[in-house]
Design a protein around this motif. Sequence first.
Motif, mmCIF file in Angstrom:
data_model
loop_
_atom_site.group_PDB
_atom_site.id
_atom_site.type_symbol
_atom_site.label_atom_id
_atom_site.label_comp_id
_atom_site.label_asym_id
_atom_site.label_seq_id
_atom_site.Cartn_x
_atom_site.Cartn_y
_atom_site.Cartn_z
ATOM 1 N N GLU A 1 7.673 -11.862 -1.129
ATOM 2 C CA GLU A 1 8.809 -10.942 -1.100
ATOM 3 C C GLU A 1 9.848 -11.394 -0.076
ATOM 4 N N ASP B 1 3.157 -9.772 -1.147
ATOM 5 C CA ASP B 1 4.039 -8.876 -0.404
ATOM 6 C C ASP B 1 3.364 -8.799 0.959
ATOM 7 N N ASP C 1 3.594 -4.413 3.127
ATOM 8 C CA ASP C 1 4.056 -3.359 2.225
ATOM 9 C C ASP C 1 4.129 -2.042 2.983
ATOM 10 N N GLY C 2 5.236 -1.333 2.759
ATOM 11 C CA GLY C 2 5.405 -0.039 3.423
ATOM 12 C C GLY C 2 6.189 -0.177 4.712
ATOM 13 N N ARG D 1 8.462 -4.681 -7.176
ATOM 14 C CA ARG D 1 8.529 -6.014 -7.736
ATOM 15 C C ARG D 1 7.294 -6.318 -8.586
ATOM 16 N N GLU E 1 3.793 -6.923 -6.421
ATOM 17 C CA GLU E 1 3.439 -5.524 -6.162
ATOM 18 C C GLU E 1 2.786 -4.931 -7.425
HETATM 19 MN MN MN Z 1 6.029 -3.568 -0.970
#
Ligand code: MN
Length: 340
Positions: free
Chosen positions: A91, A113, A116-117, A276, A280
């Motif tokens: 990402e 990724d 994430d978050g 994505r 993801e």
């Molecule tokens: Mn993510």
Amino acid sequence: MKPVSLTQYLVELQREKGLIPGELRLLLEVVARACKRISLAVSKGDLADVIGAAGSDNVQGEAQQKLDVIANETLLEANEWGGHLAAMASEEMEGFYPIPHRYPRGEFLLLFDPLDGSSNIDVNVSIGTIFSVLKLPEGVTEPTEENFLQPGTQQLAAGYAVYGPSTLLVLTVGDGVAKFTLDRETGSWTMTGNHLRIPEDTKEFAINASNIRHWEPPVRRYVDEMLAGKTGPRGKDFNMRWVASMVADVHRIMTRGGVFMYPRDAREPNKPGKLRLMYEANPMAFLVEQAGGAATNGLQRMLEVQPTQLHQRVAVFLGSKNEVERVTAYHQEQAGSAPS
Ligand code: MN
Ligand code: AHG
Ligand code: MN
């Protein structure tokens, strides 16, 4: 019973079940080791220089956090020299990352990724890492971006780590879903669940409801019916949960069922969703299906979507099977009745 380590689990998949090649086992061990490092960085928080903005934007136009960058570098550094990979994509990088020629190259492609978050980093809420493994097409010696554009059905492995009250690794190689907890004292991943199952029905849903005014009619209908509760068409009350870290929301669903949605909406009509596909939606869809759940983009099975771009976005509906089928049917009905 003696605890089973991640290594033992993977060795059994390779040696006794013949389900994964040795090279894939070693690759997964390296990814898990990188997640351990990221977990350590995350847990230091304000005590180390890991919180806050990095001062740069990624290819998606999102402001990068320091941990986005740290996690990305950790995964690249851990995986580039082992000889298992041909290339990586993330990402946080516009183009893919071919393994430098100074290292041996393997036959796998790793997508991730790294963090994430990101919006939850500063507030000490669970965040994670998501990854997917594909095979470099036969006969290719110099990987290209096109080599990554394989539908999710081609994934050889997928998983996520959750950096929460405990650090977890949830993994599939197509033989069900296994869960490992990081033992912080010994530093080893210990199996704490195998053959995870997502109940087919649920009373819990996850969606960012602040976007309600932007939703398309099938999503509105589906959510409205749930909100109507016991006296509505569904005949039962539903509860809502939204962590805003996909890993944490999906992990809740892995644990007790639920449906997770990030639909396309009218905020950016040209984008088919926020999340994505390659790093993801697809890995999560593989995991969810392996646990007996379902995952679609509203119209078709997620894993069968043919990717056209590394960073392409997609609408996501995943979790308890009967709910995902229902919201997908609402989309299909509308598509069927829409004027062409
Ligand atoms: Mn993510
Ligand atoms: P990332 O931090 O990798 O950019 O992903 C964030 C994603 C996902 O984790 C989460 O489900 C969603 O964005 C949250 O979106 P909202 O801010 O709209 O709630
Ligand atoms: Mn991210």
